[in-house]
Motif scaffolding. Structure first.
Motif, PDB file in Angstrom:
ATOM      1  N   LYS A  68     -48.524  60.518-115.799  1.00 45.75           N
ATOM      2  CA  LYS A  68     -47.863  61.152-114.657  1.00 45.75           C
ATOM      3  C   LYS A  68     -47.083  62.390-115.098  1.00 45.75           C
ATOM      4  O   LYS A  68     -47.111  63.422-114.441  1.00 45.75           O
ATOM      5  CB  LYS A  68     -46.923  60.171-113.957  1.00 45.75           C
ATOM      6  CG  LYS A  68     -47.628  59.130-113.138  1.00 45.75           C
ATOM      7  CD  LYS A  68     -46.633  58.205-112.468  1.00 45.75           C
ATOM      8  CE  LYS A  68     -47.336  57.134-111.681  1.00 45.75           C
ATOM      9  NZ  LYS A  68     -46.387  56.204-111.044  1.00 45.75           N
ATOM     10  N   VAL A  69     -46.395  62.279-116.225  1.00 48.68           N
ATOM     11  CA  VAL A  69     -45.632  63.410-116.742  1.00 48.68           C
ATOM     12  C   VAL A  69     -46.582  64.530-117.165  1.00 48.68           C
ATOM     13  O   VAL A  69     -46.332  65.708-116.877  1.00 48.68           O
ATOM     14  CB  VAL A  69     -44.719  62.970-117.907  1.00 48.68           C
ATOM     15  CG1 VAL A  69     -44.081  64.166-118.585  1.00 48.68           C
ATOM     16  CG2 VAL A  69     -43.649  62.013-117.413  1.00 48.68           C
ATOM     17  N   ILE A  70     -47.667  64.181-117.821  1.00 50.36           N
ATOM     18  CA  ILE A  70     -48.644  65.188-118.237  1.00 50.36           C
ATOM     19  C   ILE A  70     -49.208  65.907-117.019  1.00 50.36           C
ATOM     20  O   ILE A  70     -49.346  67.137-117.023  1.00 50.36           O
ATOM     21  CB  ILE A  70     -49.764  64.546-119.081  1.00 50.36           C
ATOM     22  CG1 ILE A  70     -49.225  64.147-120.449  1.00 50.36           C
ATOM     23  CG2 ILE A  70     -50.952  65.491-119.240  1.00 50.36           C
ATOM     24  CD1 ILE A  70     -50.185  63.331-121.282  1.00 50.36           C
ATOM     25  N   PHE A  71     -49.524  65.170-115.967  1.00 45.35           N
ATOM     26  CA  PHE A  71     -50.066  65.779-114.755  1.00 45.35           C
ATOM     27  C   PHE A  71     -49.073  66.747-114.128  1.00 45.35           C
ATOM     28  O   PHE A  71     -49.426  67.877-113.765  1.00 45.35           O
ATOM     29  CB  PHE A  71     -50.449  64.681-113.751  1.00 45.35           C
ATOM     30  CG  PHE A  71     -51.001  65.214-112.468  1.00 45.35           C
ATOM     31  CD1 PHE A  71     -52.263  65.767-112.428  1.00 45.35           C
ATOM     32  CD2 PHE A  71     -50.255  65.156-111.302  1.00 45.35           C
ATOM     33  CE1 PHE A  71     -52.781  66.263-111.244  1.00 45.35           C
ATOM     34  CE2 PHE A  71     -50.751  65.648-110.123  1.00 45.35           C
ATOM     35  CZ  PHE A  71     -52.022  66.202-110.094  1.00 45.35           C
ATOM     36  N   ARG A  72     -47.819  66.352-114.019  1.00 48.63           N
ATOM     37  CA  ARG A  72     -46.803  67.215-113.402  1.00 48.63           C
ATOM     38  C   ARG A  72     -46.529  68.457-114.252  1.00 48.63           C
ATOM     39  O   ARG A  72     -46.376  69.559-113.722  1.00 48.63           O
ATOM     40  CB  ARG A  72     -45.533  66.422-113.161  1.00 48.63           C
ATOM     41  CG  ARG A  72     -45.716  65.399-112.066  1.00 48.63           C
ATOM     42  CD  ARG A  72     -44.486  64.599-111.788  1.00 48.63           C
ATOM     43  NE  ARG A  72     -44.760  63.675-110.709  1.00 48.63           N
ATOM     44  CZ  ARG A  72     -44.372  62.427-110.710  1.00 48.63           C
ATOM     45  NH1 ARG A  72     -43.677  61.936-111.721  1.00 48.63           N
ATOM     46  NH2 ARG A  72     -44.666  61.631-109.688  1.00 48.63           N
ATOM     47  N   VAL A  73     -46.469  68.277-115.551  1.00 48.39           N
ATOM     48  CA  VAL A  73     -46.227  69.425-116.435  1.00 48.39           C
ATOM     49  C   VAL A  73     -47.429  70.364-116.428  1.00 48.39           C
ATOM     50  O   VAL A  73     -47.267  71.588-116.467  1.00 48.39           O
ATOM     51  CB  VAL A  73     -45.882  68.938-117.862  1.00 48.39           C
ATOM     52  CG1 VAL A  73     -45.832  70.082-118.843  1.00 48.39           C
ATOM     53  CG2 VAL A  73     -44.558  68.194-117.852  1.00 48.39           C
ATOM     54  N   SER A  74     -48.630  69.819-116.326  1.00 46.51           N
ATOM     55  CA  SER A  74     -49.812  70.681-116.274  1.00 46.51           C
ATOM     56  C   SER A  74     -49.841  71.497-114.989  1.00 46.51           C
ATOM     57  O   SER A  74     -50.246  72.662-115.006  1.00 46.51           O
ATOM     58  CB  SER A  74     -51.091  69.856-116.416  1.00 46.51           C
ATOM     59  OG  SER A  74     -51.299  69.040-115.289  1.00 46.51           O
ATOM     60  N   ILE A  75     -49.401  70.923-113.882  1.00 40.96           N
ATOM     61  CA  ILE A  75     -49.293  71.693-112.637  1.00 40.96           C
ATOM     62  C   ILE A  75     -48.278  72.817-112.806  1.00 40.96           C
ATOM     63  O   ILE A  75     -48.521  73.954-112.389  1.00 40.96           O
ATOM     64  CB  ILE A  75     -48.925  70.783-111.457  1.00 40.96           C
ATOM     65  CG1 ILE A  75     -50.105  69.877-111.121  1.00 40.96           C
ATOM     66  CG2 ILE A  75     -48.510  71.597-110.234  1.00 40.96           C
ATOM     67  CD1 ILE A  75     -49.804  68.846-110.065  1.00 40.96           C
TER      68      ILE A  75
END
Length: 92
Positions: A68-75
């Motif tokens: 979830k953190v990776i997804f948000r940071v990638s956005i």
């Protein structure tokens, strides 16, 4: 500094609103490449720091939370990359 950020964002938005119809496929490619780069950077930054933390603390980090953190940071990185890209293109 805030004035510069606002200027960069406004230039990028103005450029996006002035895109011609025949330029849309090229810009979709830019968005895809930026998303890929943003995801890779987020994966390296978050994944690397989590693996170091797991070795230091000798505990396992929940993979679902990490993803979830990776997804948000990638956005976030994708938006930053696109803003810089469109700002540079508006300066031409």
């Amino acid at each position: 500094m805030i004035k510069n950020v606002i200027e960069i964002v406004s230039n990028a938005v103005t450029y996006i609103l002035n895109i011609k119809l025949h330029e849309i496929p090229l810009h979709l490619v830019y968005i895809g490449i930026s998303a890929g780069i943003g995801y890779c950077v987020a994966l390296i930054i978050i994944g690397f720091s989590c693996s170091i933390w797991e070795e230091i603390a000798k505990t396992k980090i929940d993979d679902e939370k990490q993803n979830k953190v990776i997804f948000r940071v990638s956005i976030l990185f994708t938006i930053i990359i696109l803003t810089c890209l469109f700002h540079q293109m508006s300066m031409k």
